[in-house]
Scaffold this motif. Structure first.
Motif, PDB file in Angstrom:
ATOM      1  N   CYS A 152      36.545  60.676  14.181  1.00  0.00           N
ATOM      2  CA  CYS A 152      36.083  59.715  13.183  1.00  0.00           C
ATOM      3  C   CYS A 152      37.294  59.097  12.506  1.00  0.00           C
ATOM      4  CB  CYS A 152      35.188  60.400  12.156  1.00  0.00           C
ATOM      5  SG  CYS A 152      36.062  61.558  11.096  1.00  0.00           S
TER       6      CYS A 152
ATOM      7  N   GLU B  73      37.163  66.742  15.570  1.00  0.00           N
ATOM      8  CA  GLU B  73      37.927  67.470  14.547  1.00  0.00           C
ATOM      9  C   GLU B  73      37.013  68.104  13.504  1.00  0.00           C
ATOM     10  OE1 GLU B  73      42.002  66.911  15.801  1.00  0.00           O
ATOM     11  OE2 GLU B  73      41.035  68.261  14.383  1.00  0.00           O
ATOM     12  N   CYS B  74      36.155  67.270  12.884  1.00  0.00           N
ATOM     13  CA  CYS B  74      35.342  67.784  11.778  1.00  0.00           C
ATOM     14  C   CYS B  74      33.933  68.190  12.227  1.00  0.00           C
ATOM     15  CB  CYS B  74      35.249  66.754  10.651  1.00  0.00           C
ATOM     16  SG  CYS B  74      34.430  65.220  11.154  1.00  0.00           S
TER      17      CYS B  74
ATOM     18  N   CYS C 253      32.611  63.730  15.985  1.00  0.00           N
ATOM     19  CA  CYS C 253      34.067  63.824  15.878  1.00  0.00           C
ATOM     20  C   CYS C 253      34.512  65.213  16.329  1.00  0.00           C
ATOM     21  CB  CYS C 253      34.464  63.587  14.422  1.00  0.00           C
ATOM     22  SG  CYS C 253      36.173  63.988  14.084  1.00  0.00           S
TER      23      CYS C 253
ATOM     24  N   CYS D  69      39.202  61.555   9.995  1.00  0.00           N
ATOM     25  CA  CYS D  69      40.061  62.539  10.654  1.00  0.00           C
ATOM     26  C   CYS D  69      41.243  61.866  11.353  1.00  0.00           C
ATOM     27  CB  CYS D  69      39.275  63.368  11.666  1.00  0.00           C
ATOM     28  SG  CYS D  69      38.075  64.463  10.896  1.00  0.00           S
TER      29      CYS D  69
ATOM     30  N   ARG E 253      31.136  64.010  11.094  1.00  0.00           N
ATOM     31  CA  ARG E 253      30.957  62.562  11.158  1.00  0.00           C
ATOM     32  C   ARG E 253      30.922  62.097  12.612  1.00  0.00           C
ATOM     33  NH1 ARG E 253      34.235  63.397   6.468  1.00  0.00           N
ATOM     34  NH2 ARG E 253      35.943  63.877   7.849  1.00  0.00           N
TER      35      ARG E 253
END
Ligand SMILES: [Zn+2]
Ligand SMILES: [Zn+2]
Lengths: 354, 182
Positions: free
Chosen positions: B29, B5-6, B3, B32, B9
């Motif tokens: 993910c 963003e994070c 992912c 997010c 995941r």
């Protein structure tokens, strides 16, 4: 069966056998999309649910000898390096999408590599079955047998009206994509393919250039498949596809004869030049390699080149892609290094034939 | 693929976002996607009119803030199992689960018609274990169709055989019903 065996050989064992019409049809494939009834699709499921599906297959099916497809090997995508993933994509054993979904994605592959069962791709299950040459209805029958075998243990997401429920609306109904790979050099040379593709599209079928970007076909290899999955039975879809493929085979054979008649010398020159490039080049880009391999294959099919096996196109088209080259070199290679290694592998392969 | 963003995941949503004419690949993910507003969930008011799927040629070209209101209204249709809303489905062009089909059922025919050359009903394989009754129904339908053709072609001898087959199938039903009652 270990992963290493899937990685080492460029062509799958089943590809070594000639099928019907294999001067033009390289392979036939049936793909079925299936899902578990009570689990959200991979796009919406939480990681735990997907992991449960992954381990269900690992425990239940790994090593199970399904009929003629011996020993299913279970491979978790997360255990593979980027190059290894790429090799499996280049062999068409997994899709590029599955290679991206590293966490709970997995694949079961049969020993002869004719069957691969992708787990947690866009759908929970993507069953692929390949046969050499033009054998679509046989492939359908065998895929159905495999599907029946799975269905005994799995509650599929199925609906009376909509059929097999899939994540993408373009797959709902039969969940089936039937396709054939065709080598159509004479239709490309005579530019007839350009007016045939729109006509085929109008019949609800899709023509794609394979290995190339967009619709441009590298090595004159095209994939023809059904677009519609709802409203028609699998047998009808396959029959429609078969009739188009039959016509394409006839047209290609006719165009080959016309080419020999009208410009046989030129054609022969083109074939031998390509052979010369492949036999002696020191640096070769993938596109040029694909074109030359297509010409050499045509030379074999026309009986001009006698000492080269027909498999060479399938084999070298796969072997000379970036993933395989880097797997072979056991390291990441820059584009220029790949072009050198590609040339050297092709030279070696041709020398073996003599 | 992770992912974006994070970075923890796996990315489960892949789509193209167009902002001010700039195309961008987005891989996130679903956690997010919810949090960062890539997908609209009823509890937040984030509108997703700037996300285009293009897959089914939904007319999203005219979507401006004035159209957003219409969107908010269609948003209340939400799958109880996977929480996907109808507008999300239109944006990403994918169902979240099997229950989505029931939830959005009334709005699906036009979509299937467009994608499948006018077809909205399955006419293919039926799973054996799950579709017992369905199997028989389909078999009867096929036989009746066959019978009709035979009569049209005046092949009466063959037609009589098919008629008997249909009777036998129907009688199976009667027997099992009688058995149930006793
Ligand atoms: Zn994330
Ligand atoms: Zn749902």
């Amino acid at each position: 069966m270990t992963l290493q065996q899937f990685m080492n050989e460029a062509i799958s064992p089943w590809m070594r056998k000639d099928g019907p019409d294999s001067d033009i049809v390289l392979s036939s494939r049936i793909r079925l999309a299936r899902n578990f009834a009570n689990v959200p699709y991979p796009i919406a499921a939480d990681p735990k649910e997907l992991e449960e599906i992954r381990s269900f297959f690992k425990e239940k099916y790994e090593g199970q000898d399904f009929g003629s497809y011996k020993d299913l090997a279970f491979v978790s995508i997360r255990d593979l390096s980027a190059i290894e993933r790429r090799v499996l994509v280049e062999k068409h054993l997994i899709s590029p999408l599955l290679a991206k979904h590293s966490e709970a994605a997995a694949v079961l592959i049969s020993e002869n590599e004719q069957v691969s069962l992708m787990i947690n791709e866009e759908d929970h299950i993507r069953l692929q079955l390949y046969l050499p040459g033009f054998q679509l209805s046989e492939a359908l029958q065998q895929a159905f047998e495999f599907d029946d075998w799975l269905e005994e243990k799995i509650n599929y997401a199925f609906d009376e009206t909509r059929g097999y429920l899939t994540s993408c609306p373009t797959n709902v109904g039969t969940g089936m994509r039937a396709s054939v790979m065709m080598h159509l050099p004479a239709l490309v040379l005579t530019k007839q393919i350009n007016r045939m593709i729109p006509a085929i599209n109008q019949l609800g079928l899709v023509v794609r250039g394979i290995y190339g970007e967009g619709s441009e076909a590298q090595g004159n290899i095209f994939q023809i498949s059904n677009q519609i999955t709802l409203g028609k039975s699998e047998q009808d879809i396959v029959a429609d596809l078969q009739s188009v493929v039959k016509q394409l085979i006839e047209q290609e054979r006719y165009a080959r004869q016309q080419l020999i008649k009208q410009s046989g010398d030129k054609l022969e020159d083109r074939i031998y030049r390509s052979y010369g490039v492949l036999a002696y080049a020191r640096i070769i880009e993938s596109k040029e390699a694909a074109t030359c391999l297509s010409n050499v294959r045509l030379g074999i099919d026309l009986g001009l080149l006698k000492n080269v096996s027909r498999n060479i196109l399938n084999e070298l088209m796969i072997l000379t892609q970036p993933g395989f080259l880097q797997h072979y070199a056991k390291k990441t290679l820059a584009a220029s290094e790949r072009d050198q290694l590609r040339a050297s592998l092709i030279r070696q392969r041709l020398q073996l034939e003599q | 693929m992770q992912c974006q963003e994070c970075h923890k995941r796996p990315a489960t949503l892949h789509f193209t976002q167009i902002i001010q004419g700039q195309k961008m690949e987005v891989h996130v993910c679903n956690v997010c996607a919810k949090e960062k507003g890539y997908m609209t969930y009823p509890e937040d008011g984030y509108s997703l009119h700037h996300l285009l799927s293009g897959l089914f040629n939904f007319d999203t070209s005219g979507l401006t803030s004035t159209h957003a209101e219409n969107y908010q209204q269609s948003k209340d249709l939400q799958c109880p199992k996977c929480e996907m809303t109808f507008s999300q489905f239109k944006q990403i062009g994918k169902f979240g689960c099997a229950v989505c089909y029931e939830t959005f059922n009334e709005r699906l025919d036009p979509i299937f018609r467009r994608v499948h050359a006018g077809n909205i009903k399955h006419n293919g394989k039926i799973p054996k274990r799950q579709g017992g009754d369905l199997h028989k129904k389909k078999q009867l339908e096929d036989l009746k169709l066959h019978l009709k053709k035979l009569i049209e072609n005046e092949e009466f001898e063959e037609a009589a055989k098919v008629r008997d087959q249909i009777r036998a199938l129907n009688q199976d039903d009667d027997h099992s019903e009688a058995g149930d009652q006793s």
